[in-house]
Scaffold this active site. Sequence first.
Site, PDB file in Angstrom:
ATOM      1  N   SER A   1     -10.208  -0.531   6.950  1.00 48.34           N
ATOM      2  CA  SER A   1      -9.621  -0.422   5.615  1.00 48.34           C
ATOM      3  C   SER A   1      -8.916  -1.661   5.081  1.00 48.34           C
ATOM      4  O   SER A   1      -8.561  -1.696   3.908  1.00 48.34           O
ATOM      5  CB  SER A   1      -8.636   0.747   5.581  1.00 48.34           C
ATOM      6  OG  SER A   1      -9.350   1.923   5.378  1.00 48.34           O
TER       7      SER A   1
ATOM      8  N   LYS B   1       0.857  -1.199   0.000  1.00 48.90           N
ATOM      9  CA  LYS B   1       0.000   0.000   0.000  1.00 48.90           C
ATOM     10  C   LYS B   1       0.885   1.240   0.000  1.00 48.90           C
ATOM     11  O   LYS B   1       1.876   1.302   0.751  1.00 48.90           O
ATOM     12  CB  LYS B   1      -0.918  -0.048   1.232  1.00 48.90           C
ATOM     13  CG  LYS B   1      -1.962   1.051   1.295  1.00 48.90           C
ATOM     14  CD  LYS B   1      -2.919   0.820   2.473  1.00 48.90           C
ATOM     15  CE  LYS B   1      -3.968   1.910   2.596  1.00 48.90           C
ATOM     16  NZ  LYS B   1      -4.898   1.678   3.727  1.00 48.90           N
TER      17      LYS B   1
ATOM     18  N   SER C   1      -9.916   1.794   2.700  1.00 46.95           N
ATOM     19  CA  SER C   1      -8.971   2.531   1.885  1.00 46.95           C
ATOM     20  C   SER C   1      -7.942   1.642   1.176  1.00 46.95           C
ATOM     21  O   SER C   1      -7.332   2.090   0.209  1.00 46.95           O
ATOM     22  CB  SER C   1      -8.231   3.562   2.743  1.00 46.95           C
ATOM     23  OG  SER C   1      -7.420   2.929   3.711  1.00 46.95           O
TER      24      SER C   1
HETATM   25  N1  GLN Z   1     -13.235   4.259   6.004  1.00 41.05           N
HETATM   26  C1  GLN Z   1     -12.718   4.675   7.273  1.00 41.05           C
HETATM   27  C2  GLN Z   1     -12.292   6.123   7.177  1.00 41.05           C
HETATM   28  O1  GLN Z   1     -12.508   6.707   6.191  1.00 41.05           O
HETATM   29  C3  GLN Z   1     -11.584   3.803   7.689  1.00 41.05           C
HETATM   30  C4  GLN Z   1     -10.368   4.060   6.924  1.00 41.05           C
HETATM   31  C5  GLN Z   1      -9.221   3.219   7.373  1.00 41.05           C
HETATM   32  O2  GLN Z   1      -9.404   2.195   8.045  1.00 41.05           O
HETATM   33  N2  GLN Z   1      -8.028   3.668   7.024  1.00 41.05           N
HETATM   34  O3  GLN Z   1     -11.766   6.665   8.090  1.00 41.05           O
END
Ligand code: GLN
Length: 468
Positions: A167, A68, A143
């Site tokens: 995410s 990532k 994400s």
């Molecule tokens: N979707 C969640 C957010 O926007 C979690 C994102 C994540 O786990 N990095 O914060």
Amino acid sequence: MSELFKLGIKEAREGLAKGDFTSVELTQSIIDRYHTENPKIGAYLTFDEEGALAAARANPKAVPIAIKDLINVKGQPCTCASKILEGYVSPYDATVIKNLKANDFICAGRVNMDEFAMGSSTENSALGRTVNPYDVTRVPGGSSGGSAAAVGGDLCIAALGTDTGGSIRQPASFCNCVGLKPSYGRVSRFGVTAFASSLDQVGPMTKSVEDAAILLQALAGHDEMDGTTPNEPVPDYLKALEGASLKGVKIGLPKEYYIDGVDPEVKRITDEAIKKCEAAGAELVEVSLPHTEYAMAVYYVVAPAEASANLARFDGVRYGHRSAKSDNVFNLYARSRAEGFGPEVKRRIIMGTYVLSSGYYDAYYGRASKVRTLIRRDFEEVFQKVDTLLTPVAPTPAFKIGANQDPLTMYLNDLFTIPSALAGNCSMSVPTSFTNDTKMPVGVQFIADAYREDKLLRIARAYEQVIA
Ligand code: GLN
């Protein structure tokens, strides 16, 4: 010999050990696949082909893995899918990368994500579009959407993602891969660009539970560069899988996770999964985590607050983008950030700055921290009674690109993944079935007590066999 890109870590290692193919052939297969599929799927942002092949030539045991784009690998870009870091090259390896390299992995492909890991669909990337390999009109989740699309679309052998509120687990469910969020502190965050430091964890996204165990083994452990990693021994995760069975396993079904508003296909798939677990000898127990309803509100105070502090370092001076239009130092900061950050990141910074501002700190951040303790206690109590919790991963399967324009609807994706992140537990998404109508993959989530990844993986391995 052909289609080596389809292999997981375990099979790739076995093939290399037997001499069925070489690391160079394996790596070349991923590179070829990258050339044919990435223009359609957009999983990778960049791929250091020369570096990957050189690493494969140097280490005949090496297996390539996708990273990532917020984890630092020396000499490679690390953009966090943000314009503010375009052109930035990492001067050092994150601890997880050092660990991977020492365990015969090649880290050369950088995968897309929501900007600074804020989002649930990868649509917030400023640098490219990633689509779901099962239906290119749908999102891969986020994400860690690039990681999930790369694993689910066989553009890699395995990938690293990060999970702050879901995410790893939500995109894993959307793209039919195994995604494990380790307990807070189990894996070092040194060299991982911070979003919300009290929540972020790096974890494996793989084609099987065994691969998740192999990868976690390489990642986990104390790091003197990260004070939140305790100096406790790491169990043998592969050994924990031996003889895995659901017989006598106490599976808790938290009533707060079985609510109206969940997509009927997700509900059907989860219900069927529960029945299969019961048929395999698991004992089902209805449990309650009474503070679940506050988790979303707590997360959207804590995570933006920490993000606003973490992202202060991107000021146009030390890293990345610097506005060409500034004539004084204040404008340099303001314009560099205005030009460099996307709308969701700005929204979080504004929210976070507000809840931390003087006069509001106690009302918001202070109070959220207290409620967070209550959420953690819910889990501690429930794990006195059951071995694991089984829940949906996300309220829906992968949705259409552009379907969730409203930030609040997007935030609801993490309803079932946020509570265990706030509590610091380990949890994972395991592929389960496909929707009848749209044929999209759906996983279920298992949650276990903090630092019981051995137990979590063992249950997931047994489940994987039950569901097959
Ligand atoms: N979707 C969640 C957010 O926007 C979690 C994102 C994540 O786990 N990095 O914060």
